[in-house]
Design an enzyme around this catalytic site. Structure first.
Site, PDB file in Angstrom:
ATOM      1  N   PRO A  96      -4.492   0.459  18.490  1.00 25.13           N
ATOM      2  CA  PRO A  96      -4.427   0.212  17.245  1.00 25.13           C
ATOM      3  C   PRO A  96      -4.418   1.062  15.965  1.00 25.13           C
ATOM      4  CG  PRO A  96      -6.375  -0.850  17.864  1.00 25.13           C
ATOM      5  CD  PRO A  96      -5.744  -0.012  18.893  1.00 25.13           C
ATOM      6  N   TYR A 120      -9.530   5.768   6.680  1.00 26.32           N
ATOM      7  CA  TYR A 120      -9.647   6.146   8.086  1.00 26.32           C
ATOM      8  C   TYR A 120     -10.620   7.049   8.124  1.00 26.32           C
ATOM      9  CZ  TYR A 120      -5.240   3.638   9.716  1.00 26.32           C
ATOM     10  OH  TYR A 120      -4.604   2.592   9.957  1.00 26.32           O
ATOM     11  N   TYR A 133       3.671   6.642  10.045  1.00 25.49           N
ATOM     12  CA  TYR A 133       2.939   5.675   9.396  1.00 25.49           C
ATOM     13  C   TYR A 133       3.775   4.564   8.951  1.00 25.49           C
ATOM     14  CZ  TYR A 133      -1.392   3.064   8.495  1.00 25.49           C
ATOM     15  OH  TYR A 133      -2.397   2.114   8.154  1.00 25.49           O
ATOM     16  N   LYS A 181       0.938   0.042  15.037  1.00 25.94           N
ATOM     17  CA  LYS A 181       2.470   0.062  15.441  1.00 25.94           C
ATOM     18  C   LYS A 181       2.840  -1.051  16.331  1.00 25.94           C
ATOM     19  CE  LYS A 181       3.945   3.759  13.581  1.00 25.94           C
ATOM     20  NZ  LYS A 181       3.620   3.320  12.371  1.00 25.94           N
ATOM     21  N   HIS A 214       0.932  -1.044   0.114  1.00 32.86           N
ATOM     22  CA  HIS A 214       0.108  -0.138   0.080  1.00 32.86           C
ATOM     23  C   HIS A 214       0.660   0.941   0.054  1.00 32.86           C
ATOM     24  CE1 HIS A 214      -4.095  -1.648   1.573  1.00 32.86           C
ATOM     25  NE2 HIS A 214      -3.533  -2.414   0.504  1.00 32.86           N
TER      26      HIS A 214
END
Length: 391
Positions: free
Chosen positions: A293, A201, A385, A297, A72
Site C-alpha cells: 500500500p 510519509y 504517485y 496503487k 491533495h
C-alpha cells in the site's frame, strides 16, 4: 441467465466496469458473494489518482466525490526530523490526487447500478468459471440457496486474490511473480482532525509511519510493525506515543491525539499473475495483481484494468476487430509492472528492513536527500504517485 459480460465481484473494479459498460450500451450482470452492507463498509484504499478521478467523473459517478473528496496537491516526506514537500501540480503539469475512501466509491457505484444499470446480485457466490477458452464462457454460482448458471460472451474476474476467476486459467499457462515483506502496517482510524493537510510519509530508524485521513474529522494513521503482529497487542497510548516518535520534527510540529475507533494489521506483499487473459476470461484488480500500500496503487490499478477492457470491447463492437481485446493482458501488464516498480521503490525507500545494517540505513537517507534536492528525482516520484496513463 444470459448476458454479454459476466462480472464476478462487486468491488470498485467490478462496479465501475458495470457502469462503463452500461454507459456504452453493453449489458452485464454483477455477482457478489457478500451482502451490500459488507461491500459498503469494507475499509480499503483511500487515494484516487488523477486518472481515476477523471474516469469516475466521466462515468457520472463523481458528484459526491467532487463534493466530499479532499484534493491533495502534494505529499510530505519526513526523515532525520526534517520535512520536505513534493508539489504534484508543479512537477506534473497540474496533476493531483484525491482522498476519497473506497467504501464511498463503492456506495456511489452501487447506487447508480441499482438505479440505472443491469442486475447486481449480492450474496451470489461464484463457484467456478467454466469454458473460458470457448466462445460461450459461463459462471456457476449460488444465489439464495439455489445453484444457477450465468452464460456470457465474456467473463471479467474482479473477485480478488482469493476468488475463483484466476483458478480458471490453466496452471501450465500461468506465471506468478511474488515478493513478501518481513513487516506489515498497523493501521488505525481515529476520531480526530488530521494533524496535517496532506499525507505525511515518515522514514525513521524505528520504522515507517504514515499520516493520512478519511475526512476533515477522521484521521487514518499507520505504523510499520513486524510481520504477524496482533493489532490488539498495541494499546492506544502505545500507538500514539510511537506515532509521535516517528513523526517528530525540529520545527515544533505536533501530532493531535483522539479516540481510536479501529485497529488492524495489513500484510505487505507484491504479486503479479501472467497472463491476465485466458480465452474470454479477463482478470482485473487483485485477481491479477497486488501491490504494497505504500504507493497507493491498488484501487487505481484495478480502474486501469477495467477501463482497458471496456474500451477494447467497445472497439470490438464498433470495428469488428478483436485486436485490443487480444492485447488486453499485455496492455494492462505494462502499467501493472510500472506500478509494482513504483510501490517497491516507495516501500524500500521508507521502511527500514529488520536487521538492516548502517550501510542500508545511510542509503535510504541518501535516496531521500536526492529527492529533496533534485527536481528530476521529485518529478519521477510525483509522476508515479499521481498515476500512470490509462492509454
Amino acid at each position: 441467465m444470459r448476458t454479454t459480460v459476466g462480472i464476478v465481484g462487486a468491488g470498485p473494479a467490478g462496479l465501475l466496469l458495470a457502469r462503463l459498460l452500461h454507459n456504452a450500451g453493453v449489458d452485464s450482470v454483477v455477482l457478489e458473494s457478500r451482502d451490500r452492507a459488507y461491500v459498503e463498509q469494507r475499509q480499503r484504499a483511500g487515494i484516487l489518482e488523477q486518472g481515476t478521478v477523471d474516469v469516475l467523473r466521466a462515468a457520472g459517478a463523481g458528484e459526491r466525490m467532487d463534493r466530499e473528496g479532499l484534493r491533495h496537491d502534494g505529499i510530505e516526506l519526513r526523515f532525520d526530523r526534517r520535512r520536505h514537500r513534493v508539489d504534484f501540480p508543479a512537477l506534473t503539469g497540474g496533476r493531483s490526487v484525491t482522498v476519497y475512501a473506497q467504501t464511498e466509491v463503492c456506495k456511489d457505484l452501487i447506487a447508480l447500478q441499482l438505479k440505472e444499470g443491469g442486475p447486481l446480485l449480492f450474496e451470489a457466490e461464484a463457484l467456478a468459471v467454466e469454458d473460458a477458452d470457448t466462445d460461450h464462457p459461463r459462471v456457476r454460482f449460488r444465489h439464495q440457496g439455489v445453484e444457477d448458471v450465468l452464460e456470457c460472451d465474456y467473463v471479467v474476474g474482479c473477485d480478488g486474490f482469493w476468488g475463483v476467476a484466476r483458478r480458471a486459467v490453466p496452471a501450465e499457462l500461468s506465471r506468478t511473480f511474488e515478493r513478501s515483506y518481513p513487516f506489515g502496517w498497523l493501521g488505525v482510524l481515529a476520531d480526530v482532525p488530521p494533524s496535517h493537510d496532506e499525507l505525511v510519509y515518515a522514514r525513521h530508524d524505528r520504522g515507517f509511519a504514515l499520516l493520512s485521513m478519511r475526512s476533515p474529522s477522521v484521521s487514518r494513521l499507520y505504523l510499520q510493525v513486524p510481520e504477524g503482529t496482533d493489532a490488539g497487542s498495541w494499546s492506544d497510548g502505545e500507538i500514539w506515543d510511537e506515532l509521535e516518535r516517528r513523526f517528530a520534527t525540529d520545527d515544533g510540529w505536533r501530532l493531535e491525539r483522539g479516540p481510536i475507533t479501529q485497529k488492524s494489521v495489513t500484510p505487505m506483499r507484491s504479486y503479479v499473475h501472467e497472463p491476465m487473459r485466458h480465452g474470454r476470461l479477463f482478470l482485473a484488480g487483485d485477481a491479477a495483481h497486488i501491490v504494497p500500500p505504500t504507493g497507493a496503487k491498488g484501487l487505481n490499478l484495478a480502474v486501469g484494468d477495467v477501463v482497458t477492457f471496456a474500451r477494447a470491447l467497445v472497439h470490438r463492437r464498433e470495428t469488428g476487430s478483436s485486436a485490443l481485446l487480444d492485447a488486453y493482458s499485455a496492455t494492462c501488464l505494462r502499467r501493472v509492472w510500472q506500478a509494482e516498480r513504483f510501490s517497491y521503490d516507495m516501500t524500500t525507500l521508507l521502511h527500514p528492513a529488520p536487521g538492516a545494517d548502517p550501510f542500508e540505513s545511510r542509503l535510504q537517507l541518501a535516496r531521500l536527500e536526492r529527492l529533496a534536492s533534485s527536481r528530476a528525482a521529485e518529478t519521477d516520484l510525483a509522476e508515479g504517485y499521481t498515476g500512470f496513463s490509462f492509454e
